[in-house]
Design an enzyme around this catalytic site. Structure first.
Site, PDB file in Angstrom:
ATOM      1  N   CYS A 119       0.801  -1.223   0.000  1.00 43.50           N
ATOM      2  CA  CYS A 119       0.000   0.000   0.000  1.00 43.50           C
ATOM      3  C   CYS A 119       0.836   1.276   0.000  1.00 43.50           C
ATOM      4  O   CYS A 119       2.045   1.244   0.093  1.00 43.50           O
ATOM      5  CB  CYS A 119      -1.018  -0.035   1.123  1.00 43.50           C
ATOM      6  SG  CYS A 119      -2.355  -1.214   0.750  1.00 43.50           S
ATOM      7  N   ASP A 120       0.143   2.365  -0.014  1.00 45.70           N
ATOM      8  CA  ASP A 120       0.570   3.610  -0.643  1.00 45.70           C
ATOM      9  C   ASP A 120       1.975   4.100  -0.323  1.00 45.70           C
ATOM     10  O   ASP A 120       2.816   4.191  -1.202  1.00 45.70           O
ATOM     11  CB  ASP A 120      -0.438   4.706  -0.299  1.00 45.70           C
ATOM     12  CG  ASP A 120      -1.804   4.433  -0.913  1.00 45.70           C
ATOM     13  OD1 ASP A 120      -2.047   3.295  -1.334  1.00 45.70           O
ATOM     14  OD2 ASP A 120      -2.627   5.343  -0.962  1.00 45.70           O
ATOM     15  N   LYS A 121       2.265   4.450   0.923  1.00 47.74           N
ATOM     16  CA  LYS A 121       3.557   5.078   1.232  1.00 47.74           C
ATOM     17  C   LYS A 121       4.582   4.053   1.706  1.00 47.74           C
ATOM     18  O   LYS A 121       5.773   4.352   1.778  1.00 47.74           O
ATOM     19  CB  LYS A 121       3.390   6.166   2.305  1.00 47.74           C
ATOM     20  CG  LYS A 121       2.218   7.104   2.071  1.00 47.74           C
ATOM     21  CD  LYS A 121       2.201   7.693   0.680  1.00 47.74           C
ATOM     22  CE  LYS A 121       0.956   8.507   0.410  1.00 47.74           C
ATOM     23  NZ  LYS A 121      -0.296   7.759   0.373  1.00 47.74           N
ATOM     24  N   CYS A 192      -6.494  -1.496  -3.168  1.00 53.23           N
ATOM     25  CA  CYS A 192      -7.767  -1.056  -3.754  1.00 53.23           C
ATOM     26  C   CYS A 192      -7.739  -1.152  -5.277  1.00 53.23           C
ATOM     27  O   CYS A 192      -6.718  -0.907  -5.910  1.00 53.23           O
ATOM     28  CB  CYS A 192      -8.084   0.355  -3.294  1.00 53.23           C
ATOM     29  SG  CYS A 192      -8.262   0.493  -1.501  1.00 53.23           S
ATOM     30  N   GLU A 440      -3.992  13.770   2.068  1.00 46.84           N
ATOM     31  CA  GLU A 440      -4.719  13.542   0.828  1.00 46.84           C
ATOM     32  C   GLU A 440      -6.132  14.105   0.953  1.00 46.84           C
ATOM     33  O   GLU A 440      -6.791  13.938   1.978  1.00 46.84           O
ATOM     34  CB  GLU A 440      -4.799  12.045   0.514  1.00 46.84           C
ATOM     35  CG  GLU A 440      -3.482  11.453   0.084  1.00 46.84           C
ATOM     36  CD  GLU A 440      -3.594   9.979  -0.278  1.00 46.84           C
ATOM     37  OE1 GLU A 440      -4.661   9.382  -0.012  1.00 46.84           O
ATOM     38  OE2 GLU A 440      -2.626   9.434  -0.810  1.00 46.84           O
ATOM     39  N   SER A 466      -5.444  11.609  -3.393  1.00 47.11           N
ATOM     40  CA  SER A 466      -5.376  10.161  -3.550  1.00 47.11           C
ATOM     41  C   SER A 466      -5.298   9.822  -5.032  1.00 47.11           C
ATOM     42  O   SER A 466      -5.756  10.589  -5.879  1.00 47.11           O
ATOM     43  CB  SER A 466      -6.626   9.526  -2.944  1.00 47.11           C
ATOM     44  OG  SER A 466      -6.806   8.219  -3.419  1.00 47.11           O
TER      45      SER A 466
END
Length: 550
Positions: A119-121, A192, A440, A466
């Protein structure tokens, strides 16, 4: 081997005693020591299935002749952190992840590492860490989530939760339907389903050569992902033996490949921050102008949620990143990868199974790439927009500023119907230092869409968006408000013009008026005065520099 520092020689008797206490045999001391940096946690759907992948990575390392050592890396779910104090932490976490990789690997003299992330970071943080320490490494991203289903319709997290809540507020959907969407939008483990930050970074890491071919889109629930995990474990041992390190793979040329694929896919605008930060760890200068230069040379050939109707599973079944490389081959550099194959070899062996998902150039969605960089008297050091997710009628827009100093203030105004057609929502003091952590703005951007204002309202911020954001949303405005950037001096009803084709973002004020406002400006006091975020706020650099720590 690097690990000989802790296992060879008379003076290392105590060290060997501790290693034997972990269960190692004498024979194990002759093998490469390979770390597995796992960001498993029950808190993040994208990471909840990692226990299974850990086993396959361990199996691969053992098959390859190495000794696996599992250690943990912290993780945050951006979706759960969204819309409250929690969103101050994910970008700041990126630095902690990088520091954790450096600390554990150097303290224990590991020979190589496999990073299990999603996931993101967390993903860019791991990439920054392995680039910094420069030991043989492979990244395994745990894979996208399957789409949800409701009344035989595909569902995705952002569209069917964040945007749905605004539609419910407006009365367009019932509370019963909203409750069903809430249960069905995220059917299981994985990142996601759209081309948000997690999946974009997974695709770019594969593109630049730090993951095995196919890893970026292989689904979280698939046996294919297990096989890739095992192969990654085997491969890292071979990289140790050949001393192939991240900085031999992450080069100016491979970073340009990643940006090119990013533009062709229409990926998350957050990748600008992350690729700049990774380049810095590799000793490479990468500025915003490079993104814009490459964007003008690349066709936008996929249209994935949130901008379009396709999902990551569709890209996977169309051939994944190897198929994208095949389509883009003439625009790419032939660089090496952790697999031992070069980019062109991977491209040549791929098949594009569905040209409606990965389109030919003559059927491209747009004639430019997904991201544009805008400059002007409102953003002298630049700002970023995901232009592939902007309706053509909103590519040029002029409106009146409605100014907020916090995301929560803007969100309340949007849901209460105070934002009207022709407004430019300005959310400031949300930058790297001012936020802190450059939150975000997915909640307000999704609310604008849900309220039916996506084609008549713009939003600008010194914060981030996002990867799920769509519409005329300009982020990373630099310098940020906390640093005295022009966004700090905006007032309600100032006229703002956004011209994406011309790469301009301006406010209708003279230079003299901006200077006058600067003289009377007083910065907002720090929102958080203690703990990690207070330290982060004092040390973080501007968004155009990658929001890295000094």
């Amino acid at each position: 081997m690097r690990s000989d520092q802790i296992k060879k020689g008379l003076e290392r008797v105590p060290h060997r005693a501790l290693l034997h206490a972990t269960g190692l045999s004498r024979r194990d001391l002759d093998k490469p020591f390979i770390g597995i940096a796992s960001s498993f946690t029950d808190l993040i759907p994208g990471h909840a299935g990692m226990r299974d992948l850990e086993r396959f990575i361990e199996r691969g390392i053992c098959y390859g002749g190495g000794v696996p050592f599992l250690f943990g890396i912290p993780g945050i779910c951006d979706g759960l952190a969204m819309g409250h104090l929690g969103m101050c932490y994910p970008l700041a976490l990126r630095e902690l992840v990088a520091d954790s990789i450096e600390t554990v690997c150097n303290a224990h003299s590991l020979d190589g590492i496999v990073c299990l992330t999603n996931c993101d970071k967390i993903t860019p943080g791991m990439l920054m860490g392995i680039t910094r320490i420069n030991i043989p490494s492979v990244v395994v991203t745990a894979g996208p989530m399957l789409s949800g289903r409701f009344r035989n319709k595909k569902l995705a997290f952002v569209h069917d939760t964040f945007e749905a809540l605004a539609r419910a507020k407006k009365g367009d959907i019932s509370s019963e339907e909203l409750a069903c969407l809430e249960m069905e939008a995220c059917p299981g483990s994985g990142s996601c389903q759209g081309l948000y930050t997690a999946n974009t970074m997974a695709c770019l890491i594969e593109t630049m050569g730090m993951s095995m071919p196919g890893c970026g889109t292989a689904l979280a629930v698939s046996a294919k992902k297990r096989r890739i995990a095992q192969e990654s474990g085997e491969r890292v041992v071979e990289l140790v033996r050949k001393n192939i390190t991240p900085r031999s793979i992450i080069t100016a040329e491979s970073l340009e490949n990643a940006i090119t694929v990013d533009m062709a896919l229409g990926g998350s605008s957050n990748t600008v921050l992350h690729l700049v930060a990774v380049a810095r760890e590799a000793g490479i200068v990468l500025d915003l102008k490079t993104f814009d230069r490459l964007s003008k040379k690349v066709f936008h050939i996929t249209n994935i949620e949130p901008a379009g109707d396709h999902y990551m599973e569709d890209v996977e079944f169309a051939g994944g990143i190897p198929a994208v490389l095949k389509r883009l081959k003439e625009k790419l550099n032939n660089t090496i990868t952790v697999s031992g194959k070069k980019t062109f070899e991977i491209a040549d062996s791929a098949e594009i199974a569905d040209e409606s998902v990965i389109r030919p150039f003559d059927q491209a969605y747009h004639q430019e790439g997904g991201i544009a960089v805008l400059y002007g008297n409102l953003a002298p050091d630049g700002s970023v927009v995901k232009q592939s997710a902007v309706n053509s009628k909103m590519m040029q827009f002029t409106g009146k500023a409605i100014v907020f100093n916090r995301e929560e203030e803007a969100m309340q105004a949007i849901l209460n119907g105070k934002i009207k057609s022709g407004h430019v929502v300005v959310i400031r003091y949300e930058g790297p230092a001012g936020g802190p952590g450059m939150r975000e703005m997915l909640a307000p951007t999704s609310a604008i869409v849900g309220m039916g204002l996506a084609d008549s309202v713009a939003l600008i911020t010194d914060g981030r968006f996002s990867g799920g954001t769509k519409g005329p949303c300009i982020g990373h405005v630099s310098p940020e408000a906390a640093a005295g950037g022009p966004i700090a001096f905006l007032r309600n009803n100032d006229i703002i013009t956004i011209d994406i084709p011309a790469r301009k973002i301006t406010v209708d004020l003279t230079g003299a008026e901006i200077k006058k406002r600067f003289k009377t400006w007083k910065p907002e006091p720090l929102k958080i005065k203690t703990g990690y975020l207070a330290r982060y706020s004092r040390m973080v650099q501007s968004a155009d520099k990658g929001a890295v720590l000094l």
